[in-house]
Design a protein around this motif. Structure first.
Motif, short mmCIF file in Angstrom:
data_model
loop_
_atom_site.label_atom_id
_atom_site.label_comp_id
_atom_site.label_asym_id
_atom_site.label_seq_id
_atom_site.Cartn_x
_atom_site.Cartn_y
_atom_site.Cartn_z
N UNK A 1 0.86 -1.17 0.00
CA UNK A 1 0.00 0.00 0.00
C UNK A 1 0.90 1.22 0.00
N UNK A 2 0.73 2.06 -0.99
CA UNK A 2 1.44 3.34 -1.07
C UNK A 2 0.39 4.41 -0.85
N UNK A 3 0.59 5.28 0.15
CA UNK A 3 -0.47 6.24 0.48
C UNK A 3 0.09 7.56 0.97
N UNK A 4 -0.81 8.55 0.97
CA UNK A 4 -0.48 9.85 1.56
C UNK A 4 -1.67 10.32 2.38
N UNK A 5 -1.39 11.19 3.34
CA UNK A 5 -2.44 11.64 4.27
C UNK A 5 -3.00 13.00 3.85
N UNK A 6 -4.20 13.29 4.37
CA UNK A 6 -4.83 14.58 4.11
C UNK A 6 -3.89 15.71 4.49
N UNK B 1 -12.92 13.58 1.76
CA UNK B 1 -12.42 14.11 3.02
C UNK B 1 -12.79 13.20 4.20
N UNK B 2 -11.86 13.05 5.11
CA UNK B 2 -12.02 12.21 6.30
C UNK B 2 -13.25 12.58 7.11
N UNK C 1 -6.88 10.34 13.23
CA UNK C 1 -5.85 9.50 13.85
C UNK C 1 -4.59 10.33 14.06
N UNK C 2 -3.69 9.81 14.87
CA UNK C 2 -2.45 10.53 15.16
C UNK C 2 -1.61 10.71 13.90
N UNK C 3 -1.70 9.77 12.97
CA UNK C 3 -0.90 9.82 11.75
C UNK C 3 -1.61 10.53 10.61
N UNK C 4 -2.83 10.93 10.79
CA UNK C 4 -3.59 11.56 9.73
C UNK C 4 -4.39 10.54 8.95
#
Length: 113
Positions: free
Chosen positions: A5-10, A48-49, A68-71
């Motif tokens: 899984x390759x991902x990025x956060x908001x 959007x989350x 979450x703490x990590x976004x």
């Protein structure tokens, strides 16, 4: 072969509005390249989350989960490649196209395939 899984956060993608078409074009080019290489499984951006719904074990629905703490994940790619190093190479391509950092995580093997 392993799945990653390759991902990025908001909030990670800080691109001026005028440059978004270029980012979309570059991202689509990387997806096409991954498809042509036979490593692409699935990917895309997420709403959007704050628009998400959480379903609890008691089957209760909760709107707008706590961040979450990590976004919260804003976009992702699921690929299948031979090595972790190959996954990192694809993540670098995606990071350059999307102009933001990408997190790479290997999926655990499933008892059911």
């Amino acid at each position: 072969m392993a799945k990653f899984l390759i991902s990025f956060v908001e909030g990670a993608m800080r691109v001026p509005e005028a440059e978004l078409p270029d980012v979309v074009k570059a991202a689509h080019a990387v997806v096409d390249e991954a498809k042509d290489a036979g490593v692409w499984i699935l990917g895309g951006g997420l709403k959007n989350h704050s628009e998400a719904t959480v379903v609890t074990p008691e089957r209760t629905l909760v709107d707008g989960p706590e961040p979450s703490a990590n976004g919260a994940i804003a976009g992702f790619a699921l690929i299948e490649v031979r090595t972790y190093e190959e996954a990192l190479e694809w993540a670098a391509e995606i990071a350059a196209a999307c102009r933001c950092d990408q997190e790479v995580r290997e999926l655990l093997p499933s008892a059911r395939t």
